[in-house]
Write a protein that holds these residues in place. Structure first.
Motif, PDB file in Angstrom:
ATOM      1  N   GLN A  97       3.851 -13.752  -6.398  1.00 52.17           N
ATOM      2  CA  GLN A  97       2.823 -12.687  -6.769  1.00 52.17           C
ATOM      3  C   GLN A  97       3.505 -11.213  -6.865  1.00 52.17           C
ATOM      4  N   LEU A  98       4.454 -11.090  -5.646  1.00 58.65           N
ATOM      5  CA  LEU A  98       5.129  -9.661  -5.712  1.00 58.65           C
ATOM      6  C   LEU A  98       6.100  -9.597  -6.801  1.00 58.65           C
ATOM      7  N   ALA A  99       6.879 -10.699  -7.226  1.00 57.29           N
ATOM      8  CA  ALA A  99       7.738 -10.548  -8.328  1.00 57.29           C
ATOM      9  C   ALA A  99       6.888 -10.245  -9.787  1.00 57.29           C
ATOM     10  N   ILE A 100       5.948 -11.013  -9.996  1.00 55.23           N
ATOM     11  CA  ILE A 100       5.248 -11.033 -11.095  1.00 55.23           C
ATOM     12  C   ILE A 100       4.573  -9.277 -11.250  1.00 55.23           C
ATOM     13  N   SER A 101       3.908  -8.998 -10.209  1.00 55.52           N
ATOM     14  CA  SER A 101       3.394  -7.706 -10.231  1.00 55.52           C
ATOM     15  C   SER A 101       4.325  -6.613 -10.376  1.00 55.52           C
ATOM     16  N   MET A 102       5.597  -6.630  -9.842  1.00 56.71           N
ATOM     17  CA  MET A 102       6.743  -5.881  -9.831  1.00 56.71           C
ATOM     18  C   MET A 102       7.137  -5.625 -11.318  1.00 56.71           C
ATOM     19  N   SER A 103       7.479  -6.833 -11.713  1.00 56.42           N
ATOM     20  CA  SER A 103       8.145  -6.763 -13.122  1.00 56.42           C
ATOM     21  C   SER A 103       6.907  -6.415 -14.236  1.00 56.42           C
ATOM     22  N   ASN A 104       5.854  -6.797 -14.183  1.00 56.32           N
ATOM     23  CA  ASN A 104       4.880  -6.367 -14.913  1.00 56.32           C
ATOM     24  C   ASN A 104       4.473  -5.130 -15.104  1.00 56.32           C
ATOM     25  N   THR A 105       4.122  -4.404 -13.976  1.00 61.66           N
ATOM     26  CA  THR A 105       4.038  -2.882 -13.593  1.00 61.66           C
ATOM     27  C   THR A 105       5.203  -1.993 -14.315  1.00 61.66           C
ATOM     28  N   GLY A 106       6.467  -2.355 -13.960  1.00 63.12           N
ATOM     29  CA  GLY A 106       7.579  -1.581 -14.622  1.00 63.12           C
ATOM     30  C   GLY A 106       7.544  -1.803 -15.962  1.00 63.12           C
ATOM     31  N   GLY A 107       7.209  -2.985 -16.728  1.00 58.12           N
ATOM     32  CA  GLY A 107       7.449  -3.293 -17.955  1.00 58.12           C
ATOM     33  C   GLY A 107       6.303  -2.533 -18.708  1.00 58.12           C
ATOM     34  N   ALA A 108       5.390  -2.268 -18.339  1.00 58.44           N
ATOM     35  CA  ALA A 108       3.899  -1.563 -18.644  1.00 58.44           C
ATOM     36  C   ALA A 108       4.380  -0.089 -18.659  1.00 58.44           C
ATOM     37  N   TRP A 109       4.834   0.405 -17.637  1.00 55.11           N
ATOM     38  CA  TRP A 109       5.131   1.966 -17.627  1.00 55.11           C
ATOM     39  C   TRP A 109       6.157   2.260 -18.740  1.00 55.11           C
ATOM     40  N   ASP A 110       7.009   1.282 -18.845  1.00 52.53           N
ATOM     41  CA  ASP A 110       8.353   1.486 -19.992  1.00 52.53           C
ATOM     42  C   ASP A 110       7.673   1.692 -21.099  1.00 52.53           C
ATOM     43  N   ASN A 111       6.798   0.732 -21.631  1.00 53.08           N
ATOM     44  CA  ASN A 111       6.124   0.629 -22.998  1.00 53.08           C
ATOM     45  C   ASN A 111       5.285   1.538 -23.229  1.00 53.08           C
TER      46      ASN A 111
END
Length: 692
Positions: A626-640
């Motif tokens: 869960q930690l890996a998924i949430s971190m990766s997707n949070t960062g990707g969303a902010w970038d886009n």
């Protein structure tokens, strides 16, 4: 029968390597000679831009080489030291497999990085002409990495199996495949350091460049006056190409080795060479599916307008998944007995049980990819909601982004849970390992679209630094935005497959250690469980803090140089100093997180016993996903979100220079170490726990 097995296993990777050479030649066929209209009238500006493009691309290539050679020196020392530990504990065969896996992982990462730095400037050049040409050359470069990595992985693994059969005498097939499991450990160990070291490098440069250039001096993202801009572009290659290549190679090697060990322990599979090689044939056939996907993609998806890019990249995954489904079914039917016994608990296992386990992993991977796209692409509501909140402040954007990351865990975790439940119920841990292989069945295409992102990102940087027209940067930004989403999809594949492989390896540990059940009422188990659940947070904290420290060094250096660069004397930026800062900081800072991962299961096992170690592994597996998924997707969303605002998604008044855009830059900067350092590295954290 043996000859037929060899043909099925060897022909696809050989074809894959040949096609990779063909794609490499297609990329090299792009001449960097400038825009046709400028070339036709012999415009002197054309030559100036071309010379600058080539110069910038060479600086990026040299910087990437410099870092990787320094990192590989550290890795070589680790390999030698760890061999001295392995030889007395596991024996010479396992140590040989470990070295072969580590060297193959290094080679795969290096090949991926070389094709990326070769393709980036050619993508820039083709985007100078039109979007379609830029897209095509970026895909060609990405496919070289995807096909080469999986083809080499299959060939080396099968060669290792044949060599062990010929030159070593083992008591049983199971003992041989347990020794070959060192191949997975070698690949995963290198992936850990590649992910952590590359992630710290790329985000130290990126965050340092953003804070000093964008926030303090109002420069564009890749303005040539920013001393950290070359280091930033180097980081895209060493982190998102070499690091990701080693990462997914590690997942592939671990999944295949786990399935081989479990198949060899089966009462009904270990007496048939065809059945034993079933896991390798799944990986090999995936290469053939990838080749067919590349051949027919143009009939279903053509890139004419900007929205077509993301559709085409997603289409590659859809087509390859659909094609892989009947291939897996046929392989299962003809390679496995109609009915066999895995062990006393799993008797009368039918061939279609195994097929279903693989297919569950295959389609779960696609579903995770779609969910990741939904939460990280600015085509959909979640990222646009973040962008709307960034009109008010950076804080509201960060709050929404964190919530998005947590929400994005729900469907992937449900998918993984269903896959594990059904596959384990049907085939035991062998079914779980097959689910991981299924999720990696389309690895060639996942790697292709994953490499597409950093290539496009570099292409945009070169366009900006070389002074190309604004429409070129618009095209490369379109490719980059789609690439950000596909990079997040690639991380989803890595995280999902790591979760499945870790469970399979944990099952193998329990068998070897004689752990019949993990009882949380046992105080040793529960203590280990708490410590294990804490480990991913400690690992993430160390890697994030490492990025912060390295970025601060980069920021201080940039601020030291800016007065001279921006002043009347116009001093040239010292790119080399910034590259050196990122290199030294990343290599220094990757040691502590790596030691935590490698030493913690050994300390738990030797110091507190097998039950405490079982609890540690269980806690790490559960909390890291869960930690890996949430971190990766949070960062990707902010970038886009940042890219959506910069492209005018909220209106022209909110584009670059506005408060909304500055707020989005803050969110992107916070998200950088989440999506490119800590989040992706967590998969290697938990896998190395289980392997050790």
């Amino acid at each position: 029968v043996g000859m037929l097995v060899e043909i099925v296993i060897l022909v696809p990777p050989l074809l894959g390597l040949l096609w990779a050479v063909k794609q490499r030649l297609a990329v090299s066929g792009v001449k960097i000679d400038g825009h046709p209209e400028l070339l036709a009238r012999d415009d002197p500006q054309n030559k100036e831009i071309v010379v600058e493009m080539i110069k910038i691309a060479k600086s990026i290539s040299d910087g990437a080489d410099s870092f990787l050679f320094a990192e590989y020196t550290y890795m070589a020392a680790y390999i030698v030291i760890f061999c001295f530990i392995l030889i007395p504990v596991t024996g010479v065969p396992t140590t040989i497999a470990f070295v072969v896996g580590a060297v193959t992982s290094i080679l795969c990462g290096f090949i991926g990085m070389r094709i990326a730095v070769y393709t980036n400037v050619r993508t820039t050049h083709q985007c100078w002409k039109d979007l379609k040409s830029g897209y095509e050359v970026a895909i060609e470069g990405g496919s070289v990495m995807g096909l080469t990595l999986v083809s080499l992985g299959v060939l080396v693994l099968f060669g290792l199996i044949l060599a062990f059969k010929a030159f070593f005498h083992f008591e049983s097939e199971r003992k041989m495949f347990e020794a070959i499991a060192g191949y997975g450990l070698g690949g995963s160990s290198i992936a850990l350091f590649g992910r952590v070291g590359g992630g710290i490098y790329t985000k130290a440069a990126d965050v340092g460049a953003d804070l000093s250039g964008k926030n303090d001096y109002g420069l564009e993202e890749d303005d040539y006056r920013n001393p950290a801009c070359i280091a930033d572009n180097v980081g895209d290659n060493v982190g998102d190409i070499a690091g990701m290549g080693a990462d997914l190679f590690g997942s592939f090697a671990e999944a295949t080795c786990a399935a081989l060990v479990l198949a060899s322990a089966s009462d009904g599979l270990n007496d048939s060479w065809v059945s034993l090689m079933y896991p390798v044939m799944i990986s090999s056939s995936g290469i053939l599916v990838g080749l067919v996907t590349l051949l027919i993609l143009g009939f279903f998806y053509t890139v004419k307008e900007m929205p077509d890019v993301e559709k085409s990249l997603k289409g590659m995954l859809v087509i390859s998944t659909v094609l892989m489904t009947p291939v897996v079914t046929l392989l299962s039917k003809y390679c496995l007995p109609a009915k066999f016994d895995m062990n006393e608990q799993y008797s009368d296992v039918k061939w279609w049980y195994c097929a279903l386990s693989v297919l569950l992993g295959l389609w779960s991977g696609l579903l995770i990819g779609f969910v990741t796209e939904y939460y990280t692409s600015h085509t959909y509501a979640p990222v646009r909601e973040i962008a709307e909140t960034q009109k008010q402040s950076a804080a509201t954007g960060i709050i929404y982004g964190l919530a998005l990351g947590y929400l994005s865990c729900i469907v992937p975790v449900i998918s993984l849970g269903i896959t594990i439940l059904i596959s384990h119920s049907l085939c035991g841990m062998f079914g779980v390992a097959l689910g991981a292989l299924g999720m990696l069945g389309t690895l060639t295409m996942a790697l292709t679209i994953d490499a597409f992102g950093p290539i496009s990102d570099n292409a945009g940087g070169i366009a900006e630094m070389a002074g190309l027209p604004d429409e070129v940067r618009t095209r490369t930004d379109c490719l980059d935005a789609a690439g950000n989403t596909t990079a997040a999809i690639g991380k989803g594949f890595a995280i999902g497959s790591a979760a499945l492989v870790s469970l399979a390896l944990f099952g193998a540990y329990c068998v070897r250690a004689g752990v019949t059940h993990v009882d949380i009422l046992n105080p040793w188990v529960f203590t280990g469980l708490l410590f294990g659940a804490m480990m991913p947070y400690a690992f993430a904290a160390w890697t994030m803090k490492s990025v912060g420290k390295a970025a601060d060094e980069m920021y201080q250096e940039c601020m030291r140089q800016f007065p001279g660069i921006m002043g009347p004397e116009h001093v040239a930026p010292d790119y080399e100093k910034c590259i050196r800062i990122s290199t030294e900081a990343s290599l220094r800072e990757m040691l502590a997180p790596g030691a935590l991962v490698i030493l913690s299961p050994l300390v738990a096992g030797f110091g507190f016993g097998k039950n405490a170690c079982a609890g540690l592994l269980t806690g790490a597996m559960v909390s890291s996903v869960q930690l890996a998924i949430s971190m990766s997707n949070t960062g990707g969303a902010w970038d886009n979100s940042k890219k959506y605002i910069a492209a005018g998604g909220l209106g022209r008044q909110f584009m670059k220079g506005s408060d909304a855009h500055k707020n989005s830059v803050t969110g992107d900067t916070v998200g950088d170490p989440l999506k490119d350092t800590s989040g992706p590295s967590l998969t290697k954290c938990v896998l190395n726990h289980s392997l050790l």
